[in-house]
Design a protein around this motif. Structure first.
Motif, PDB file in Angstrom:
ATOM      1  N   GLU A 101      13.016  -1.512  13.288  1.00  0.00           N
ATOM      2  CA  GLU A 101      12.952  -0.064  13.482  1.00  0.00           C
ATOM      3  C   GLU A 101      14.178   0.343  14.283  1.00  0.00           C
ATOM      4  O   GLU A 101      14.364  -0.123  15.406  1.00  0.00           O
ATOM      5  CB  GLU A 101      11.674   0.296  14.240  1.00  0.00           C
ATOM      6  N   ARG A 102      15.027   1.169  13.721  1.00  0.00           N
ATOM      7  CA  ARG A 102      16.277   1.534  14.396  1.00  0.00           C
ATOM      8  C   ARG A 102      16.006   2.166  15.754  1.00  0.00           C
ATOM      9  O   ARG A 102      15.178   3.059  15.880  1.00  0.00           O
ATOM     10  CB  ARG A 102      17.093   2.491  13.529  1.00  0.00           C
ATOM     11  N   GLY A 103      16.722   1.674  16.756  1.00  0.00           N
ATOM     12  CA  GLY A 103      16.522   2.149  18.110  1.00  0.00           C
ATOM     13  C   GLY A 103      15.281   1.595  18.754  1.00  0.00           C
ATOM     14  O   GLY A 103      14.936   1.968  19.878  1.00  0.00           O
ATOM     15  N   GLY A 104      14.587   0.680  18.060  1.00  0.00           N
ATOM     16  CA  GLY A 104      13.344   0.140  18.586  1.00  0.00           C
ATOM     17  C   GLY A 104      13.296  -1.360  18.566  1.00  0.00           C
ATOM     18  O   GLY A 104      14.076  -2.028  19.239  1.00  0.00           O
ATOM     19  N   ARG A 105      12.434  -1.899  17.756  1.00  0.00           N
ATOM     20  CA  ARG A 105      12.140  -3.329  17.826  1.00  0.00           C
ATOM     21  C   ARG A 105      12.215  -3.982  16.450  1.00  0.00           C
ATOM     22  O   ARG A 105      12.347  -3.308  15.429  1.00  0.00           O
ATOM     23  CB  ARG A 105      10.752  -3.525  18.415  1.00  0.00           C
ATOM     24  N   VAL A 106      12.091  -5.307  16.466  1.00  0.00           N
ATOM     25  CA  VAL A 106      12.130  -6.080  15.236  1.00  0.00           C
ATOM     26  C   VAL A 106      10.846  -6.894  15.123  1.00  0.00           C
ATOM     27  O   VAL A 106      10.231  -7.262  16.124  1.00  0.00           O
ATOM     28  CB  VAL A 106      13.374  -7.014  15.213  1.00  0.00           C
ATOM     29  N   HIS A 107      10.433  -7.133  13.892  1.00  0.00           N
ATOM     30  CA  HIS A 107       9.313  -8.035  13.605  1.00  0.00           C
ATOM     31  C   HIS A 107       9.808  -9.041  12.585  1.00  0.00           C
ATOM     32  O   HIS A 107      10.404  -8.668  11.567  1.00  0.00           O
ATOM     33  CB  HIS A 107       8.114  -7.266  13.033  1.00  0.00           C
ATOM     34  N   CYS A 108       9.588 -10.335  12.852  1.00  0.00           N
ATOM     35  CA  CYS A 108       9.982 -11.358  11.891  1.00  0.00           C
ATOM     36  C   CYS A 108       8.781 -12.238  11.580  1.00  0.00           C
ATOM     37  O   CYS A 108       7.920 -12.459  12.439  1.00  0.00           O
ATOM     38  CB  CYS A 108      11.159 -12.186  12.399  1.00  0.00           C
ATOM     39  N   GLN A 109       8.744 -12.736  10.358  1.00  0.00           N
ATOM     40  CA  GLN A 109       7.576 -13.484   9.918  1.00  0.00           C
ATOM     41  C   GLN A 109       7.990 -14.542   8.910  1.00  0.00           C
ATOM     42  O   GLN A 109       8.697 -14.249   7.939  1.00  0.00           O
ATOM     43  CB  GLN A 109       6.568 -12.506   9.288  1.00  0.00           C
ATOM     44  N   ILE A 110       7.561 -15.777   9.147  1.00  0.00           N
ATOM     45  CA  ILE A 110       7.814 -16.853   8.193  1.00  0.00           C
ATOM     46  C   ILE A 110       6.965 -16.607   6.949  1.00  0.00           C
ATOM     47  O   ILE A 110       5.790 -16.244   7.046  1.00  0.00           O
ATOM     48  CB  ILE A 110       7.465 -18.216   8.819  1.00  0.00           C
ATOM     49  N   VAL A 111       7.567 -16.787   5.786  1.00  0.00           N
ATOM     50  CA  VAL A 111       6.848 -16.570   4.528  1.00  0.00           C
ATOM     51  C   VAL A 111       6.986 -17.803   3.632  1.00  0.00           C
ATOM     52  O   VAL A 111       7.946 -18.563   3.744  1.00  0.00           O
ATOM     53  CB  VAL A 111       7.385 -15.323   3.783  1.00  0.00           C
ATOM     54  N   LYS A 112       6.012 -17.996   2.749  1.00  0.00           N
ATOM     55  CA  LYS A 112       6.080 -19.109   1.808  1.00  0.00           C
ATOM     56  C   LYS A 112       7.163 -18.880   0.771  1.00  0.00           C
ATOM     57  O   LYS A 112       7.798 -19.809   0.284  1.00  0.00           O
ATOM     58  CB  LYS A 112       4.718 -19.304   1.114  1.00  0.00           C
ATOM     59  N   ASN A 113       7.338 -17.616   0.409  1.00  0.00           N
ATOM     60  CA  ASN A 113       8.369 -17.253  -0.556  1.00  0.00           C
ATOM     61  C   ASN A 113       8.750 -15.799  -0.336  1.00  0.00           C
ATOM     62  O   ASN A 113       8.086 -15.078   0.412  1.00  0.00           O
ATOM     63  CB  ASN A 113       7.874 -17.476  -2.000  1.00  0.00           C
ATOM     64  N   CYS A 114       9.826 -15.384  -0.976  1.00  0.00           N
ATOM     65  CA  CYS A 114      10.295 -13.999  -0.839  1.00  0.00           C
ATOM     66  C   CYS A 114      10.038 -13.217  -2.115  1.00  0.00           C
ATOM     67  O   CYS A 114      10.891 -12.465  -2.599  1.00  0.00           O
ATOM     68  CB  CYS A 114      11.782 -13.985  -0.471  1.00  0.00           C
ATOM     69  N   SER A 115       8.843 -13.389  -2.657  1.00  0.00           N
ATOM     70  CA  SER A 115       8.472 -12.651  -3.862  1.00  0.00           C
ATOM     71  C   SER A 115       8.158 -11.204  -3.522  1.00  0.00           C
ATOM     72  O   SER A 115       7.888 -10.855  -2.365  1.00  0.00           O
ATOM     73  CB  SER A 115       7.250 -13.295  -4.517  1.00  0.00           C
ATOM     74  N   LYS A 116       8.173 -10.364  -4.521  1.00  0.00           N
ATOM     75  CA  LYS A 116       7.866  -8.947  -4.337  1.00  0.00           C
ATOM     76  C   LYS A 116       6.458  -8.768  -3.769  1.00  0.00           C
ATOM     77  O   LYS A 116       6.249  -7.962  -2.847  1.00  0.00           O
ATOM     78  CB  LYS A 116       7.998  -8.223  -5.673  1.00  0.00           C
ATOM     79  N   ALA A 117       5.487  -9.501  -4.289  1.00  0.00           N
ATOM     80  CA  ALA A 117       4.107  -9.360  -3.829  1.00  0.00           C
ATOM     81  C   ALA A 117       3.969  -9.745  -2.361  1.00  0.00           C
ATOM     82  O   ALA A 117       3.293  -9.064  -1.582  1.00  0.00           O
ATOM     83  CB  ALA A 117       3.186 -10.228  -4.695  1.00  0.00           C
ATOM     84  N   THR A 118       4.621 -10.823  -1.967  1.00  0.00           N
ATOM     85  CA  THR A 118       4.530 -11.295  -0.582  1.00  0.00           C
ATOM     86  C   THR A 118       5.129 -10.289   0.388  1.00  0.00           C
ATOM     87  O   THR A 118       4.510  -9.922   1.398  1.00  0.00           O
ATOM     88  CB  THR A 118       5.241 -12.651  -0.435  1.00  0.00           C
ATOM     89  N   LEU A 119       6.350  -9.824   0.094  1.00  0.00           N
ATOM     90  CA  LEU A 119       7.040  -8.936   1.026  1.00  0.00           C
ATOM     91  C   LEU A 119       6.409  -7.548   1.068  1.00  0.00           C
ATOM     92  O   LEU A 119       6.321  -6.934   2.128  1.00  0.00           O
ATOM     93  CB  LEU A 119       8.519  -8.845   0.652  1.00  0.00           C
ATOM     94  N   THR A 120       5.944  -7.051  -0.073  1.00  0.00           N
ATOM     95  CA  THR A 120       5.294  -5.738  -0.096  1.00  0.00           C
ATOM     96  C   THR A 120       4.001  -5.750   0.707  1.00  0.00           C
ATOM     97  O   THR A 120       3.687  -4.789   1.422  1.00  0.00           O
ATOM     98  CB  THR A 120       5.013  -5.306  -1.545  1.00  0.00           C
ATOM     99  N   ALA A 121       3.250  -6.846   0.628  1.00  0.00           N
ATOM    100  CA  ALA A 121       2.005  -6.955   1.385  1.00  0.00           C
ATOM    101  C   ALA A 121       2.280  -6.909   2.889  1.00  0.00           C
ATOM    102  O   ALA A 121       1.541  -6.276   3.654  1.00  0.00           O
ATOM    103  CB  ALA A 121       1.282  -8.247   1.016  1.00  0.00           C
ATOM    104  N   ILE A 122       3.359  -7.563   3.339  1.00  0.00           N
ATOM    105  CA  ILE A 122       3.715  -7.535   4.760  1.00  0.00           C
ATOM    106  C   ILE A 122       4.122  -6.132   5.180  1.00  0.00           C
ATOM    107  O   ILE A 122       3.717  -5.637   6.239  1.00  0.00           O
ATOM    108  CB  ILE A 122       4.851  -8.537   5.048  1.00  0.00           C
ATOM    109  N   LEU A 123       4.916  -5.465   4.344  1.00  0.00           N
ATOM    110  CA  LEU A 123       5.351  -4.110   4.666  1.00  0.00           C
ATOM    111  C   LEU A 123       4.161  -3.170   4.809  1.00  0.00           C
ATOM    112  O   LEU A 123       4.133  -2.318   5.703  1.00  0.00           O
ATOM    113  CB  LEU A 123       6.299  -3.598   3.587  1.00  0.00           C
ATOM    114  N   ARG A 124       3.184  -3.307   3.951  1.00  0.00           N
ATOM    115  CA  ARG A 124       2.007  -2.431   4.028  1.00  0.00           C
ATOM    116  C   ARG A 124       1.256  -2.623   5.335  1.00  0.00           C
ATOM    117  O   ARG A 124       0.624  -1.689   5.836  1.00  0.00           O
ATOM    118  CB  ARG A 124       1.091  -2.716   2.836  1.00  0.00           C
ATOM    119  N   GLY A 125       1.323  -3.821   5.911  1.00  0.00           N
ATOM    120  CA  GLY A 125       0.625  -4.083   7.154  1.00  0.00           C
ATOM    121  C   GLY A 125       1.422  -3.751   8.400  1.00  0.00           C
ATOM    122  O   GLY A 125       0.858  -3.647   9.485  1.00  0.00           O
TER     123      GLY A 125
END
Length: 235
Positions: A101-125
């Motif tokens: 978040e610009r001017g704010g903080r970062v969130h990082c998360q280990i993932v099994k893969n970088c598929s569309k389904a995986t990354l979109t699910a994280i973004l929704r949360g």
């Protein structure tokens, strides 16, 4: 006889020793060097460092969702090069997804893969739907507006090497790229991390980055006073 310690449940070191060690931890001094400076046993120092990293991981979970201008990107951690393997995630590299978040903080998360389904699910949360998301052209990021997010801007880092894409209209991912650089530079000093240790070190790095303008010693000392570090099997 155990020392009375408000910061460390069943700790066998004094509060003064604990605060001395915490100051060194806040300064990002390695456990080996901290043991030498404080005179504490190496195993005791390692155990307390681990508890402090776990506390950072707990504190890092606070503050969602991300709002406003949000940058997303994926990166890979591990050996710099594996013979005979190329491309994203080659060899034993671990994929990590990052949100800033610009001017704010970062969130990082280990993932099994970088598929569309995986990354979109994280973004929704993690990201509010009204946020404006900026990413590179990685195919996994296609369709975010259709997934319910208000705005999604893409950059193409490889379109024209003679033209700086990061300077046009605020459409850039400078922030998350800066975090990746910081994280990999910091992890290098540990001379490689075991797979089971990498997640906690990654969250520690996230917390340090998010509090780079704050007094990390005071933040952790207050947290330990309100809720002492606990790991009874170690003492």
């Amino acid at each position: 006889m155990a020392w009375k310690n408000r910061y460390l449940f069943r700790g066998r070191i004094s509060e003064r020793k604990f605060r001395d060690l915490l100051r060194l931890f806040a300064l990002d001094i390695t456990a080996d060097r901290a043991a030498e400076l404080t005179g504490l046993h190496h195993n005791t120092t390692l155990a307390i460092y681990r508890l402090l990293r776990l506390r950072m991981a707990e504190l890092a979970r606070e503050g969602c969702p991300f709002r406003g201008q949000v940058e997303i990107d994926e990166s890979y951690f591990g050996p710099a090069r594996v013979r005979g393997q190329r491309g994203r995630g080659a060899g034993r590299k671990t994929p990590v997804f990052g949100i800033l978040e610009r001017g704010g903080r970062v969130h990082c998360q280990i993932v099994k893969n970088c598929s569309k389904a995986t990354l979109t699910a994280i973004l929704r949360g993690q990201v509010a739907q009204e946020a404006t998301i900026t990413s590179d052209g990685f195919p996994a990021y296609h369709g975010l507006v259709e997934a319910g997010f208000s705005r999604h801007h893409r950059i193409d880092k490889y379109a024209d090497p003679n033209k700086p894409v990061f300077s046009e209209g605020g459409v850039h991912i400078n922030g998350i790229e800066s975090f990746w650089s910081y994280a990999k530079r910091r992890h290098q000093k540990f001379n490689g991390l075991r797979n089971n240790a990498f997640p906690i070190f990654l969250k520690e790095t996230e917390f340090r980055f998010n509090n780079r303008s704050n007094d990390l010693y005071k933040i952790l000392l207050k947290s330990c006073r309100l809720s002492p570090l606990r790991s009874p099997q170690l003492w």
